[in-house]
Design a protein around this motif. Structure first.
Motif: not given
Length: 260
Positions: A71, A173-176, A178, A183, A185, A189, A192, A194
């Motif tokens: 994360r 892949i986590w939101e917000n 890299d 990120y 995606c 989502t 949080s 993808c």
């Protein structure tokens, strides 16, 4: 059946669950591996059997255990962004251990498993984690990044995910953020993370990670059909000796070269 509470030791990190999760029976040169799924959404292996055998063989022959930071929290030696508030009320860990926040999704060797299950030091650490928040993101990473414990396969370098120490256990892949993967995606989502869509096919078939998460079966079913065809073609090519797996990337990983 037992109750499972998020961020609590009941979520999966206790001695009984670890024994059930790790199968260390002698089944030949390499131990049997199981991927414990801790969510109700689908996680899929994205490598063919020959791919995974070659990858795991290279990792375990010279192996360092892989339990990277996950994360958006870059872990450095002084742990500036390591969510230290999770254990600030727990007191110091036993045996001079430095707590490290990482991922519960790990790829480890037989000696690491034996240490986690049988070492009095590991049992003391496990007992201490009962007082922290989200212990499953602490236990394995801490064992892997305290070289003075001499855990087989543990890492002797800096516990930081980066180009020479990538996250390979899961392509997630986590939101917000890299970290550990950019990120980009192409699906949607959920919580949080993808949920892969058809546009993610190229990345899913080129990432060096062993597994991918997450998929929803009714969402973009054509993606899963394409992955099945890709998997079949690679398996056929390996079987017919039309393709040879390149292990150089895995041989040169920092946690392979710098390990106990």
């Amino acid at each position: 059946m037992s109750d499972v509470t998020y961020s609590h030791v009941s979520q999966g990190i206790n001695h009984k669950n670890m024994k059930e999760s790790f199968d260390i029976r002698n089944t030949g040169k390499y131990m049997r591996f199981y991927k414990k799924l801790i969510s109700c959404t689908l996680t899929t292996s994205k490598k063919t059997k020959p791919d995974k055998i070659c990858q795991l063989k290279k990792l375990f022959e010279r192996f360092g255990s892989q339990s990277n930071q996950e994360r958006g929290h870059v872990l450095i030696v002084i742990q500036v962004q390591a969510n230290t508030n999770r254990w600030e009320k727990s007191g110091p860990p036993p045996h001079g251990i430095k707590p490290i926040k990482g991922s519960v999704h790990v790829v480890v060797q037989r000696g690491f498993v034996d240490y986690a299950l049988n070492s009095p030091v590991a049992k003391d650490l496990l007992e201490w984690t009962k007082t922290v928040q989200i212990p499953d993101e602490l236990y394995f990473a801490t064992l892997n990044h305290n070289p003075h414990l001499k855990v087989p396969g543990s890492y002797t370098g800096i516990p930081e995910t980066g180009p020479d120490k990538p996250f390979l256990a899961r392509y997630k892949i986590w939101e917000n953020t890299d970290i550990p993967f950019p990120y980009n995606c192409k699906g949607k989502t959920s919580r949080s993370i993808c949920v892969f869509g058809l546009g993610d096919l190229q990345m899913l078939t080129t990432t060096p990670a062993l597994f991918a998460n997450k998929f929803f079966l009714p969402y973009h079913p054509l993606l899963q059909k394409c992955l099945e065809d890709w998997h079949f073609n690679k398996t056929r090519d390996y079987y017919l000796y039309n393709k040879k797996f390149n292990t150089s990337f895995y041989e040169n990983l920092s946690f392979v070269k710098n390990k106990i």
